[in-house]
Design a protein around this motif. Structure first.
Motif, PDB file in Angstrom:
ATOM      1  N   PHE A  80      64.976  85.183  41.450  1.00  0.00           N
ATOM      2  CA  PHE A  80      64.124  85.584  40.331  1.00  0.00           C
ATOM      3  C   PHE A  80      63.484  84.350  39.731  1.00  0.00           C
ATOM      4  O   PHE A  80      63.982  83.231  39.894  1.00  0.00           O
ATOM      5  N   GLY A  81      62.367  84.557  39.049  1.00  0.00           N
ATOM      6  CA  GLY A  81      61.662  83.427  38.450  1.00  0.00           C
ATOM      7  C   GLY A  81      60.531  83.891  37.559  1.00  0.00           C
ATOM      8  O   GLY A  81      60.179  85.079  37.519  1.00  0.00           O
ATOM      9  N   VAL A  82      59.953  82.929  36.836  1.00  0.00           N
ATOM     10  CA  VAL A  82      58.875  83.233  35.899  1.00  0.00           C
ATOM     11  C   VAL A  82      58.009  81.992  35.720  1.00  0.00           C
ATOM     12  O   VAL A  82      58.469  80.860  35.923  1.00  0.00           O
ATOM     13  N   LYS A  83      56.753  82.215  35.351  1.00  0.00           N
ATOM     14  CA  LYS A  83      55.824  81.119  35.084  1.00  0.00           C
ATOM     15  C   LYS A  83      55.278  81.272  33.675  1.00  0.00           C
ATOM     16  O   LYS A  83      54.884  82.366  33.268  1.00  0.00           O
ATOM     17  N   ARG A  84      55.253  80.142  32.931  1.00  0.00           N
ATOM     18  CA  ARG A  84      54.803  80.155  31.537  1.00  0.00           C
ATOM     19  C   ARG A  84      53.591  79.242  31.365  1.00  0.00           C
ATOM     20  O   ARG A  84      53.522  78.179  31.987  1.00  0.00           O
ATOM     21  N   HIS A  85      52.698  79.663  30.487  1.00  0.00           N
ATOM     22  CA  HIS A  85      51.508  78.881  30.138  1.00  0.00           C
ATOM     23  C   HIS A  85      51.601  78.564  28.639  1.00  0.00           C
ATOM     24  O   HIS A  85      51.411  79.446  27.790  1.00  0.00           O
ATOM     25  N   TYR A  86      51.900  77.307  28.330  1.00  0.00           N
ATOM     26  CA  TYR A  86      52.172  76.917  26.943  1.00  0.00           C
ATOM     27  C   TYR A  86      50.878  76.630  26.179  1.00  0.00           C
ATOM     28  O   TYR A  86      49.919  76.068  26.721  1.00  0.00           O
ATOM     29  N   LYS A  87      50.886  77.018  24.916  1.00  0.00           N
ATOM     30  CA  LYS A  87      49.756  76.748  24.027  1.00  0.00           C
ATOM     31  C   LYS A  87      49.928  75.443  23.273  1.00  0.00           C
ATOM     32  O   LYS A  87      48.962  74.886  22.752  1.00  0.00           O
ATOM     33  N   LYS A  95      57.167  76.582  35.704  1.00  0.00           N
ATOM     34  CA  LYS A  95      57.657  77.628  36.586  1.00  0.00           C
ATOM     35  C   LYS A  95      59.148  77.417  36.792  1.00  0.00           C
ATOM     36  O   LYS A  95      59.588  76.313  37.113  1.00  0.00           O
ATOM     37  N   ILE A  96      59.915  78.487  36.606  1.00  0.00           N
ATOM     38  CA  ILE A  96      61.372  78.441  36.780  1.00  0.00           C
ATOM     39  C   ILE A  96      61.745  79.409  37.892  1.00  0.00           C
ATOM     40  O   ILE A  96      61.289  80.563  37.901  1.00  0.00           O
ATOM     41  N   GLN A  97      62.551  78.953  38.819  1.00  0.00           N
ATOM     42  CA  GLN A  97      62.982  79.822  39.924  1.00  0.00           C
ATOM     43  C   GLN A  97      64.462  79.624  40.194  1.00  0.00           C
ATOM     44  O   GLN A  97      64.945  78.498  40.285  1.00  0.00           O
ATOM     45  N   VAL A  98      65.185  80.724  40.315  1.00  0.00           N
ATOM     46  CA  VAL A  98      66.620  80.709  40.607  1.00  0.00           C
ATOM     47  C   VAL A  98      66.839  81.421  41.928  1.00  0.00           C
ATOM     48  O   VAL A  98      66.427  82.579  42.093  1.00  0.00           O
ATOM     49  N   ASP A  99      67.468  80.742  42.875  1.00  0.00           N
ATOM     50  CA  ASP A  99      67.780  81.314  44.182  1.00  0.00           C
ATOM     51  C   ASP A  99      69.289  81.426  44.347  1.00  0.00           C
ATOM     52  O   ASP A  99      70.024  80.478  44.037  1.00  0.00           O
ATOM     53  N   LEU A 100      69.742  82.576  44.843  1.00  0.00           N
ATOM     54  CA  LEU A 100      71.152  82.786  45.165  1.00  0.00           C
ATOM     55  C   LEU A 100      71.257  82.815  46.685  1.00  0.00           C
ATOM     56  O   LEU A 100      70.806  83.770  47.325  1.00  0.00           O
TER      57      LEU A 100
END
Length: 541
Positions: A80-87, A95-100
């Motif tokens: 799972f993971g997500v990408k953020r665009h900071y103001k 971008k954060i990604q976690v792999d099992l």
């Protein structure tokens, strides 16, 4: 100054399997809270943001940040993971990604961060802060999760600080004795009190007795019974949670059934929906505020843990192609894309296909049927002209929380909470409800032969037997009509067992010297729940 990109790659070897770790790691609300990250909230950063993006912010130590978050992506139970665009702040993007990654020793958890900093100072300073603080907390949290799984323990069993109010401890001592007397299960009473005493707030916002029963390896009905008694006596409170039937997100909390009013508006889908007693009205519990106050702060709003029914969620731009590896439980699923009409039906079964490629154009899905192996190699491709969010979700609703249909079918609930009724005029649909009607054979002849006084006595005694038999099979008496009974059950088999039990009890009862004959009709299907004579009643074909 030019942006600078940094990459962090942390790895830890754990003993547990990916399937065991997934429920804890994918619950990003819990994970971020365990990492002592600040709570987040929805924010109106701008009116111009992409569909599916979430606008969030947080404030901590006189420092605030705001960002737009792309939809979380996941492949259960491996990534799972997500990408953020900071103001504002030190980063422009992250971008954060976690792999099992399963191996012969358990699972290697890989945690990666790709971040674009605003300047060179941030490029050197932020990785140092992450390594000094976040890495240490993350390692400690992962090792704790792993230990909990290996020892088959719940999170609260590792806590040592009592979080009850000072006077709450005195109340709990009183409730303990009352609950033991009511349930005759001192072991379960102790488990519940320890849970309320030590669990984190995040675990107590919406407690499911069914999930706790599964963790404790105890019958679900016994734990639900304990929770109802605990609510009646004051240790717990309950709420009716309303979920959207489309996205299944929690949208409203009602303290009583009389507050349920259709239609309900879903903030996620931006549309109204109706509710159903057997699907999207669920009962949850929390400690009574006199015992312990609960904070409802959230540390993540849109992670995989908020949608456990979704096995795969992928955010694909036009032309994107993804190669996925998942582990699916057998059953029926729905594959669709947000913003497109239509869906594909997916059946997961042992003899299903191992390699499946799914391509979506501008027309979307059109009722196709796919049969998948539980561990397929799945390829998703977006050939449309717009960005798509692919979702593969379980069709059946979760059975991990008690529904309104289930709870209101219990005699104990109707006895303890007889004021819990719908508001007058409200009609709520109920799917899969079971109703039973009983009748005495030739009751008119009994009155003529034995006289009114004797016959009435027989009828009253047979009502008591019926109520006892019905309650013992997890049903409830809705009302009596003459010498007949209308009862409600969650399962047809329980209604059948109840009438057989009642017949045997009457046959064996010495008070019925001349055997009376009890007959019954059992009906199962859809109906409407209403308020009739200040009680929950049912109407329908």
């Amino acid at each position: 100054m030019d942006d600078s990109v940094m990459h962090i790659d942390w790895n830890w070897q754990l003993n547990s399997s990916a399937e065991e770790l997934w429920p804890l790691l994918s619950d990003t609300n819990r994970l971020n809270g365990n990492l002592n990250l600040p709570p987040v909230q929805n924010s109106d950063i701008s009116y111009d943001h992409k569909e599916g993006f979430t606008q969030l912010s947080y404030r901590a130590l006189q420092h605030a940040e705001a960002w737009e978050e792309e939809p979380y992506e996941w492949e259960r139970p491996y990534r799972f993971g997500v990408k953020r665009h900071y103001k504002n702040g030190a980063f422009r993007q992250m971008k954060i990604q976690v792999d099992l990654l399963p191996n012969d020793r358990g699972t290697r958890v890989r945690f990666q961060i790709w971040a674009t900093t605003r300047n060179l100072l941030s490029y050197y300073l932020e990785p140092l802060k992450l390594r000094l603080f976040t890495r240490m907390r993350l390692k400690k949290t992962l090792m704790r999760y792993d230990r909990m799984i290996q020892e088959q323990r719940l999170p609260y069993t590792l806590e040592t600080r009592d979080k009850l109010h000072k006077d709450g401890r005195q109340r709990v001592a009183q409730y303990r004795e009352e609950l033991i007397s009511a349930t005759e299960r001192p072991d379960l009473v102790s488990k519940l009190i320890n849970f309320v005493r030590y669990a984190r707030d995040i675990d107590l916002v919406r407690i499911s007795p069914y999930r706790l029963a599964d963790h404790w390896s105890v019958d679900r009905q016994e734990v639900l019974t304990l929770f109802l008694y605990a609510t009646d006596q004051g240790l717990l409170n309950f709420n009716w949670d309303l979920y959207c039937p489309e996205c299944r997100s929690h949208q409203q909390r009602c303290k009583t059934l009389s507050q349920v009013h259709e239609p309900v508006f879903c903030n996620e889908c931006q549309q109204e929906f109706t509710v159903n007693f057997n699907h999207n009205i669920r009962l949850s519990f929390r400690p009574n505020p006199l015992i312990r106050n609960i904070s409802e702060q959230r540390y993540c709003l849109t992670g995989p843990g908020t949608s456990p029914h979704i096995a795969v969620k992928q955010y694909l731009k036009p032309g994107d192609k993804r190669y996925l590896k998942v582990n699916l439980k057998p059953g029926e699923y729905i594959l669709h894309t947000e913003g497109h009409r239509g869906e594909a039906r997916v059946f997961v079964e042992e003899n299903g296909r191992e390699n499946v490629s799914v391509t979506v154009g501008d027309a979307g899905f059109n009722g196709e049927t796919v049969r998948l192996n539980p561990k397929p190699n799945l390829v998703l491709e977006n050939r449309s002209n717009e960005t798509l969010i692919f979702q593969l979700e379980k069709k059946a609703w979760s059975r991990d929380t008690p529904t309104a249909a289930r709870v209101t079918s219990l005699q104990l609930f109707r006895t303890l909470f007889d004021k819990e009724v719908l508001r007058k005029g409200e009609k709520i649909a109920v799917d899969g409800q079971t109703l039973m009607f009983t009748d005495l054979f030739d009751s008119t002849g009994m009155y003529n032969k034995e006289g009114d006084a004797t016959a009435v006595g027989r009828v009253i005694e047979h009502f008591k037997i019926l109520q006892q038999a019905i309650a013992s099979l997890d049903g409830a008496v809705v009302k009596t009509i003459g010498d007949s009974v209308m009862a409600v059950f969650s399962k047809p088999a329980d209604a059948y067992r109840a009438i057989l039990k009642a017949q045997k009890m009457i046959a064996a009862d010495s008070r019925f010297k001349q055997r009376i004959k009890l007959k019954a009709g059992i009906h199962h299907g859809s109906c409407m729940a209403v308020n009739l004579n200040n009680s929950i009643d049912y109407f329908g074909s």
